[in-house]
Design a protein around this motif. Structure first.
Motif, short mmCIF file in Angstrom:
data_model
loop_
_atom_site.label_atom_id
_atom_site.label_comp_id
_atom_site.label_asym_id
_atom_site.label_seq_id
_atom_site.Cartn_x
_atom_site.Cartn_y
_atom_site.Cartn_z
N GLN A 280 44.22 32.05 52.19
CA GLN A 280 44.03 31.20 51.03
C GLN A 280 43.42 32.00 49.87
N ALA A 281 42.46 32.86 50.20
CA ALA A 281 41.84 33.68 49.15
C ALA A 281 42.85 34.64 48.53
N SER A 282 43.70 35.22 49.36
CA SER A 282 44.73 36.14 48.88
C SER A 282 45.74 35.40 48.00
N GLU A 283 46.17 34.22 48.44
CA GLU A 283 47.11 33.42 47.65
C GLU A 283 46.50 33.00 46.32
N GLN A 284 45.23 32.62 46.37
CA GLN A 284 44.54 32.19 45.14
C GLN A 284 44.39 33.36 44.17
N ALA A 285 44.13 34.55 44.69
CA ALA A 285 44.01 35.74 43.83
C ALA A 285 45.34 36.01 43.11
N ILE A 286 46.45 35.84 43.83
CA ILE A 286 47.77 36.03 43.22
C ILE A 286 48.02 34.98 42.14
N ILE A 287 47.71 33.73 42.46
CA ILE A 287 47.90 32.64 41.50
C ILE A 287 47.03 32.84 40.26
#
Length: 172
Positions: free
Chosen positions: A86-93
C-alpha cells in the motif's frame, strides 16, 4: 392627393434604400507574414519553444521515473507485506499526482507558459493591431480581414491585401 402620398413614400423608401447600399471598404492582411517579419516576435517564439521543450523534457523524465517505480513495485509486490504494498502504491500515486500538477501549472490554460507568452508576444500583437487600426481609420476601411487566419475568407484578391503597408507603418 393619394398618388402624391404614394409617390412621396416611394421616393423616401428609395432614398433610404440607396443610403443602405453605400459600399463598404475592405482590406485584407496576412498576419502570419507580418509576425514572421518581426524579429522580436521570432525571438519570443523561439524562447517560448525552448522553454516548453525544457519543461516537457523534465515532465517526461518524471514519468519515466514513475514507470520505473511501477515496474519495481510489480516485481517486488509478492515479497511485500500489505502495508509495504500500500505504501509503495501510494508513493507511485503521489508522484503521479505531483507530475500532473506540475504539467498543469506549466502548460495549463493559465499556466506559466501562457503567462510567459502574454509577457513576450502580447505587446507585439498589440502594436500590430494598433497599426492596423490606425491604417484602417486613416484610409477609411470598414473591415480588415486576416488572410492567414481561419476567418472564413475563401478568396481575396491581392488588390485588397494591405500587408506591405502595415509592415511599412510598423517600421516607422
Amino acid at each position: 392627393m393619394r398618388l402624391r402620398t404614394y409617390l412621396l413614400i416611394a421616393v423616401l423608401a428609395l432614398a433610404g434604400f440607396g443610403a443602405q447600399l453605400t459600399a463598404q471598404k475592405i482590406a485584407s492582411i496576412d498576419m502570419e507574414r507580418i509576425l514572421s517579419s518581426i524579429t522580436e516576435y521570432q525571438e519570443a517564439q523561439e524562447q517560448l519553444d525552448q522553454l516548453a521543450a525544457t519543461w516537457q523534457q523534465e515532465i517526461n523524465q518524471e514519468y519515466d521515473a514513475i514507470k520505473g517505480m511501477y515496474n519495481k513495485h510489480q516485481a517486488e509486490q509478492v515479497l511485500m507485506s500489505d502495508d509495504q504494498r500500500q505504501a509503495s502504491e501510494q508513493a507511485i500515486i503521489d508522484r503521479e499526482t505531483t507530475v500532473r500538477e506540475m504539467q498543469r501549472e506549466r502548460f495549463g490554460p493559465e499556466g506559466a507558459l501562457f503567462q510567459r507568452r502574454q509577457e513576450l508576444v502580447k505587446p507585439i500583437q498589440d502594436a500590430i493591431y494598433e497599426a492596423v487600426e490606425a491604417y484602417a481609420n486613416q484610409n477609411g476601411y470598414d473591415f480588415v480581414f486576416d488572410r492567414a487566419g481561419s476567418a472564413g475568407i475563401i478568396f481575396s484578391t491581392d488588390q485588397y491585401d494591405k500587408t506591405d503597408e502595415i509592415l511599412r507603418s510598423l517600421k516607422n
